[in-house]
Scaffold this motif. Structure first.
Motif, PDB file in Angstrom:
ATOM      1  N   PRO A 162      52.799  40.621  58.473  1.00 42.43           N
ATOM      2  CA  PRO A 162      52.976  41.911  57.802  1.00 42.43           C
ATOM      3  C   PRO A 162      52.193  43.059  58.411  1.00 42.43           C
ATOM      4  CG  PRO A 162      52.688  40.153  56.196  1.00 42.43           C
ATOM      5  CD  PRO A 162      52.404  39.544  57.541  1.00 42.43           C
ATOM      6  N   ALA A 165      54.207  44.455  61.320  1.00 48.47           N
ATOM      7  CA  ALA A 165      55.666  44.363  61.189  1.00 48.47           C
ATOM      8  C   ALA A 165      56.381  45.670  61.500  1.00 48.47           C
ATOM      9  CB  ALA A 165      56.028  43.895  59.780  1.00 48.47           C
ATOM     10  N   ASP A 166      55.782  46.798  61.103  1.00 54.76           N
ATOM     11  CA  ASP A 166      56.434  48.087  61.311  1.00 54.76           C
ATOM     12  C   ASP A 166      56.057  48.737  62.640  1.00 54.76           C
ATOM     13  OD1 ASP A 166      57.658  47.927  58.814  1.00 54.76           O
ATOM     14  OD2 ASP A 166      55.945  48.843  57.798  1.00 54.76           O
ATOM     15  N   MET A 167      55.295  48.021  63.462  1.00 50.95           N
ATOM     16  CA  MET A 167      54.815  48.606  64.711  1.00 50.95           C
ATOM     17  C   MET A 167      55.487  48.023  65.944  1.00 50.95           C
ATOM     18  SD  MET A 167      50.787  48.574  63.597  1.00 50.95           S
ATOM     19  CE  MET A 167      50.169  49.358  65.067  1.00 50.95           C
ATOM     20  N   ASP A 169      58.251  46.224  68.533  1.00 55.28           N
ATOM     21  CA  ASP A 169      59.662  46.440  68.872  1.00 55.28           C
ATOM     22  C   ASP A 169      59.986  45.565  70.076  1.00 55.28           C
ATOM     23  OD1 ASP A 169      62.156  47.460  69.889  1.00 55.28           O
ATOM     24  OD2 ASP A 169      61.794  49.334  68.819  1.00 55.28           O
ATOM     25  N   ASN A 177      53.444  45.426  72.941  1.00 57.94           N
ATOM     26  CA  ASN A 177      53.558  44.768  71.628  1.00 57.94           C
ATOM     27  C   ASN A 177      52.293  44.003  71.274  1.00 57.94           C
ATOM     28  OD1 ASN A 177      56.090  45.426  70.441  1.00 57.94           O
ATOM     29  ND2 ASN A 177      57.134  44.129  71.926  1.00 57.94           N
ATOM     30  N   VAL A 262      57.897  40.155  60.151  1.00 50.81           N
ATOM     31  CA  VAL A 262      59.179  40.540  60.736  1.00 50.81           C
ATOM     32  C   VAL A 262      59.604  39.519  61.780  1.00 50.81           C
ATOM     33  CG1 VAL A 262      58.178  41.922  62.619  1.00 50.81           C
ATOM     34  CG2 VAL A 262      60.456  42.497  61.751  1.00 50.81           C
ATOM     35  N   GLN A 264      62.428  39.798  64.914  1.00 47.21           N
ATOM     36  CA  GLN A 264      63.414  40.585  65.640  1.00 47.21           C
ATOM     37  C   GLN A 264      64.074  39.675  66.662  1.00 47.21           C
ATOM     38  OE1 GLN A 264      61.558  44.066  67.332  1.00 47.21           O
ATOM     39  NE2 GLN A 264      60.914  44.860  65.332  1.00 47.21           N
ATOM     40  N   SER A 290      67.125  42.798  63.191  1.00 41.89           N
ATOM     41  CA  SER A 290      65.905  42.698  62.392  1.00 41.89           C
ATOM     42  C   SER A 290      66.032  41.569  61.380  1.00 41.89           C
ATOM     43  CB  SER A 290      65.674  44.016  61.655  1.00 41.89           C
ATOM     44  OG  SER A 290      66.671  44.193  60.653  1.00 41.89           O
ATOM     45  N   THR A 291      64.957  41.331  60.642  1.00 42.93           N
ATOM     46  CA  THR A 291      64.984  40.343  59.554  1.00 42.93           C
ATOM     47  C   THR A 291      66.154  40.609  58.621  1.00 42.93           C
ATOM     48  OG1 THR A 291      62.553  40.378  59.627  1.00 42.93           O
ATOM     49  CG2 THR A 291      63.591  39.245  57.755  1.00 42.93           C
ATOM     50  N   ASN A 292      66.348  41.877  58.261  1.00 42.18           N
ATOM     51  CA  ASN A 292      67.392  42.248  57.313  1.00 42.18           C
ATOM     52  C   ASN A 292      68.792  42.110  57.890  1.00 42.18           C
ATOM     53  OD1 ASN A 292      65.302  42.852  55.594  1.00 42.18           O
ATOM     54  ND2 ASN A 292      65.499  45.070  55.784  1.00 42.18           N
TER      55      ASN A 292
END
Length: 356
Positions: A162, A165-167, A169, A177, A262, A264, A290-292
């Motif tokens: 977590p 996760a938003d950082m 790519d 990364n 996440v 990817q 992505s996960t979603n």
């Protein structure tokens, strides 16, 4: 709301009880046709049976026998679960896999309509050789919400927890990364550990990870366990990188939905024929999933039972009259993770014992 009680219930002593339902978040409510929390223990029974069946073959050297025993057991128990399921990630196409094949209907046919992903033994070679981290794995999500890889068996993956996760790519350089993960975790880059499947195709990736100053942890097989380790705190694994199975990526996405973090992925056709199949199916091979994207529902379950000892779970163990199992069940809708220790009387499970 499904499962609601009348506003004025009566306690066992006969005293009226006022039930206030406003305390339950609407996000936790489920309808009558959706998979609900009652599935959790039922699904654990399925992976326990598969793990017990495979457990008899640990260290025997025959990975096909271990997998076959687990498939038989998983299918048998899955047929008793009250759901209307379709296998979307299974043992292969119908012509090659007589059971738990893609498209097979499973469950009793009643209850929630769901996609089902199965891996009776994630790590058949690990099981056959008696190595760590073999699991029996099952994931369930609402119907039509699991990604269809269209016969592209491999994908490039990046998994982390977590904090970062938003950082991260997948399109960024490996070094960048890793530095983003280190910053998010509050670590030096030399303290960052990356799980990687031990494959020749990862030679350059391993060089990049080490050149960035991070450490590698090789996985012989079983990157579902590796992905979960990368997403969970306290495992001493900060990320998973590299090319692994697309089915395993979709299964792992169900777990990460509950864990946070996440995954990817980017489809990685192994040859021109597979590439053409992907293009014909309308896939954009440059797209980062992505996960979603891998599982679009936030109402899914991930269940695993240990076959051999590992970082996530203990393997199947035997005493004089008991079989001992350890499992985990994750539910994304509530973000709940439960650990289940099972004791099973030996003679009740004789039908899953090795006959030779």
């Amino acid at each position: 709301m499904a499962g609601s009680r009348p506003d004025n219930d009566v306690s066992p002593k006969g005293t009226p009880v006022t039930t206030d339902h406003t305390q339950l978040s609407p996000a936790l409510a489920v309808g009558d046709t959706e998979p609900d929390r009652n599935l959790a223990l039922e699904l654990v029974r399925v992976t326990e049976a598969a793990a017990i069946a495979a457990g008899h073959w640990v260290g025997n050297g025959d990975k096909n026998a271990a997998d076959g025993a687990a498939v038989d057991a998983m299918r048998s128990l899955l047929s008793t679960v009250n759901l209307n399921g379709v296998v979307v990630i299974g043992e292969g196409e119908k012509d090659e896999a007589p059971m738990l094949y893609n498209g097979e209907k499973v469950g009793t046919g009643h209850g929630a309509e769901v996609d089902v992903a199965v891996d009776p033994v994630d790590g058949t070679r690990l099981t056959a050789l008696g190595y760590n981290n073999a699991l029996s794995v099952l994931a369930v999500a609402e119907r039509g919400t699991m990604f269809d890889p269209s016969a592209v068996f491999y994908m490039e993956k990046l998994v982390t927890g977590p904090a970062a996760a938003d950082m991260v790519d997948l399109r960024l350089p490996v070094k960048q990364n890793l530095h983003l993960i280190a910053k998010a975790e509050g670590k030096k880059i030399s303290q960052v550990t990356v799980a990687v499947l031990e494959r020749d195709r990862h030679t350059d990736l391993v060089k990049e990870i080490r050149a960035a100053g991070a450490r590698t942890r090789f996985l012989l097989d079983g990157d579902v366990a590796g992905a979960i380790a990368a997403a969970r705190p306290g495992t001493n694994v900060d990320a998973l990188m590299g090319i692994g199975g697309t089915p395993e990526g979709i299964v792992a996405a169900c777990a990460i939905r509950a864990l946070g973090g996440v995954i990817q992925g980017r489809l990685w056709p192994k040859d021109d024929e597979e590439k053409q199949k992907a293009l014909d199916a309308g896939h954009d091979l440059s797209r980062v999933l992505s996960t979603n994207d891998l599982v679009t529902s936030d109402n899914c379950f991930f269940v695993a039972s240990g076959v051999t000892d590992g970082d996530l779970l203990r393997g199947v163990r035997y005493t004089k009259d008991r079989v001992l199992t350890q499992s985990v069940v994750m539910r994304s809708k509530s973000g709940t993770i439960r650990w289940v220790d099972g004791e099973h009387r030996n003679h009740k499970w004789e039908s899953y014992a090795r006959l030779s």
